[in-house]
Design an enzyme around this catalytic site. Structure first.
Site, PDB file in Angstrom:
ATOM      1  N   ALA A  62     -23.426 -41.153   5.898  1.00 46.55           N
ATOM      2  CA  ALA A  62     -23.139 -42.507   6.053  1.00 46.55           C
ATOM      3  C   ALA A  62     -22.963 -42.805   7.694  1.00 46.55           C
ATOM      4  CB  ALA A  62     -21.796 -42.635   5.432  1.00 46.55           C
ATOM      5  N   PHE A  63     -22.496 -41.567   8.312  1.00 45.39           N
ATOM      6  CA  PHE A  63     -22.217 -41.612   9.920  1.00 45.39           C
ATOM      7  C   PHE A  63     -23.533 -42.262  10.553  1.00 45.39           C
ATOM      8  CE2 PHE A  63     -21.840 -40.212  13.927  1.00 45.39           C
ATOM      9  CZ  PHE A  63     -20.553 -40.614  14.425  1.00 45.39           C
ATOM     10  N   ILE A  88     -16.397 -40.677  -0.489  1.00 40.68           N
ATOM     11  CA  ILE A  88     -15.430 -40.363  -1.402  1.00 40.68           C
ATOM     12  C   ILE A  88     -14.172 -39.681  -0.697  1.00 40.68           C
ATOM     13  CG2 ILE A  88     -14.952 -38.963  -3.412  1.00 40.68           C
ATOM     14  CD1 ILE A  88     -17.824 -39.406  -3.993  1.00 40.68           C
ATOM     15  N   HIS A  94     -10.869 -37.120   7.579  1.00 44.13           N
ATOM     16  CA  HIS A  94     -12.358 -37.378   7.747  1.00 44.13           C
ATOM     17  C   HIS A  94     -13.022 -38.779   7.127  1.00 44.13           C
ATOM     18  CE1 HIS A  94     -16.632 -36.130   8.598  1.00 44.13           C
ATOM     19  NE2 HIS A  94     -16.770 -36.382   7.329  1.00 44.13           N
ATOM     20  N   ARG A 133     -19.415 -47.954  -9.450  1.00 45.49           N
ATOM     21  CA  ARG A 133     -19.898 -48.957  -8.681  1.00 45.49           C
ATOM     22  C   ARG A 133     -21.126 -48.899  -8.443  1.00 45.49           C
ATOM     23  NH1 ARG A 133     -14.714 -48.201  -8.376  1.00 45.49           N
ATOM     24  NH2 ARG A 133     -13.249 -49.631  -7.526  1.00 45.49           N
TER      25      ARG A 133
END
Length: 161
Positions: A62-63, A88, A94, A133
């Site tokens: 994601a970063f 998650i 973090h 989701r």
């Protein structure tokens, strides 16, 4: 004259014929992000985006999403960028650092390029929440992010005319 009768309203459209869309998707937690990608592709197809006008950009985590999204948008190749990932929560801070960095990075990238970028990055407390989701149909957050990207791209196009 009724109040507001002369006020013009501009909204995006759900139809995306001719739009060019990049989907930036994190490979981390791919058991979730692959489902988000499937939802996004289904939404784009339902909106009329041709497969030839879609590119999927896979990033490690994601970063890395904001950097890839900004590069995709900076070349004027795309009308919108759909950003998909899954964070998650764990036992350390973090989660908070990464989720904040991704959100702020996407805001900055969209502002720098003028290309709409949608936030389909899940930030959940558990694997179960993430999978909920990323289910089938329009409640899939990938679908929602792609539909929002179409609406924003068509809105911006209408604002420019």
């Amino acid at each position: 004259m009724a109040a507001g009768a002369s006020i013009r309203t501009i909204e995006g459209l759900p139809c995306a014929t001719g739009l060019r869309v990049a989907i930036v998707v994190s490979k981390y937690h791919d058991f979730v992000t692959d489902r988000l990608q499937t939802g996004a592709l289904a939404a784009l197809a339902a909106s009329g985006v041709a497969e030839a006008n879609i590119i999927v950009v896979r990033v490690p985590g994601a970063f890395e999403i904001p950097s890839a999204a900004q590069h995709a948008a900076s070349g004027a190749r795309f009308d919108a960028v759909v950003c998909l990932g899954c964070l998650i929560r764990g036992e350390t801070p973090h989660f908070e650092y990464i989720s904040s960095a991704v959100a702020h990075g996407l805001i900055a990238a969209a502002a720098a390029t003028g290309v709409p970028m949608t936030f389909g990055v899940l930030t959940t407390n558990s694997v179960e929440e993430a999978l909920e989701r990323a289910g089938d149909g329009r409640s899939n957050k990938g679908w929602e992010a792609a539909a929002a990207a179409v609406e924003m791209a068509t809105l911006i196009a209408r604002l420019r005319t």
